[in-house]
Write a protein that holds these residues in place. Structure first.
Motif, short mmCIF file in Angstrom:
data_model
loop_
_atom_site.label_atom_id
_atom_site.label_comp_id
_atom_site.label_asym_id
_atom_site.label_seq_id
_atom_site.Cartn_x
_atom_site.Cartn_y
_atom_site.Cartn_z
N SER A 70 74.38 56.30 105.57
CA SER A 70 75.60 56.74 106.25
C SER A 70 75.95 58.16 105.82
O SER A 70 75.42 58.67 104.83
N ARG A 71 76.85 58.76 106.56
CA ARG A 71 77.31 60.10 106.23
C ARG A 71 77.93 60.13 104.84
O ARG A 71 77.64 61.02 104.03
N SER A 72 78.77 59.15 104.53
CA SER A 72 79.43 59.13 103.22
C SER A 72 78.43 58.87 102.10
O SER A 72 78.53 59.46 101.02
N SER A 83 76.50 62.15 101.49
CA SER A 83 77.33 63.10 100.74
C SER A 83 77.47 62.70 99.28
O SER A 83 77.38 63.55 98.38
N SER A 127 68.66 63.73 108.84
CA SER A 127 69.90 63.04 108.50
C SER A 127 71.08 64.02 108.50
O SER A 127 72.18 63.67 108.92
N HIS A 128 70.85 65.24 108.07
CA HIS A 128 71.91 66.25 108.11
C HIS A 128 72.26 66.63 109.54
O HIS A 128 73.43 66.78 109.88
N GLN A 144 71.85 64.70 112.15
CA GLN A 144 72.50 63.52 112.74
C GLN A 144 74.01 63.50 112.45
O GLN A 144 74.80 63.13 113.30
N TYR A 145 74.40 63.90 111.24
CA TYR A 145 75.81 63.87 110.85
C TYR A 145 76.47 65.25 110.93
O TYR A 145 77.59 65.42 110.46
N GLN A 146 75.77 66.22 111.49
CA GLN A 146 76.27 67.58 111.63
C GLN A 146 76.72 68.16 110.28
O GLN A 146 77.78 68.76 110.14
N LEU A 147 75.87 67.95 109.28
CA LEU A 147 76.09 68.50 107.94
C LEU A 147 75.17 69.70 107.73
O LEU A 147 74.07 69.75 108.28
#
Length: 199
Positions: free
Chosen positions: A29-31, A34, A144-145, A147-150
């Motif tokens: 997940s995004r969290s 991070s 993954s980055h 995908q989550y716009q990181l």
């Protein structure tokens, strides 16, 4: 009417052979992503703060003029991967005039910054040609980055003063992997898990 093509091999004969399976999305997940990066960043910042400072003499200029500013090729504490010149991780696609030199290399996400992978090579310009597991990890990490716009800023840095002899170079690589706990190196999967190993 279409004819059925008979198989040359039975199912039993094909079991255990290489099969292509569809790529599944990474399950992070995004969290969780991070938090994973934050833990690595905090650990590596502690390591960075412990790097020895070069103590100079206030009065004896001859010592400073004759001292060697290069890191000790056998001491992992004398090398700061984040201070090396940054290159694109696609460097291996470029045309090189020679095979390169013996080197240690460091894959870094400069956005945080965090050191993701430590490697060694006898030919720095050829190391990543062909198959290399770390290229897959980076692709998954980058995806993954995305995908989550990181944000991420992946780069690679080479240290070409590494020992030319294989054993001392591998020993130094191992010490740096242990010191920095770079998460893409298998030796450190126990600390960080394996969210980007993928298929």
């Amino acid at each position: 009417m279409t004819e059925h093509q008979p198989s040359l091999f039975s199912a039993a004969e094909l079991s255990g052979c290489y099969t292509v399976t569809p790529k599944t999305e990474l399950e992070i997940s995004r969290s969780a992503l991070s938090a994973w990066k934050q833990r690595i960043f905090e650990y590596q910042q502690q390591v960075k703060q412990q790097l020895p400072m070069q103590q100079g003499s206030l009065f004896d200029w001859s010592d400073q003029l004759t001292s060697n500013p290069e890191p000790d090729v056998t001491d992992p504490d004398s090398l700061d991967p984040f201070g090396l010149p940054q290159q694109n991780t696609e460097f291996w696609r470029w045309k090189a005039e020679d095979a390169g030199v013996a080197a240690l290399y460091f894959v870094i996400d400069y956005e945080w910054p965090i050191l993701l992978y430590v490697g060694e090579t006898v030919k720095s310009n050829q190391r990543w040609k062909g198959e290399h597991d770390c290229k897959r990890y980076l692709l998954n990490y980058r995806q993954s980055h995305y995908q989550y716009q990181l944000q991420s800023m992946l780069g690679i840095a080479f240290w070409s003063q590494a020992p030319v002899q294989t054993r001392p170079r591998q020993k130094l690589e191992s010490a740096l992997i242990h010191k920095w706990r770079s998460p893409f190196n298998k030796e450190n999967w126990q600390f960080w898990g394996t969210p980007f190993i993928g298929e």
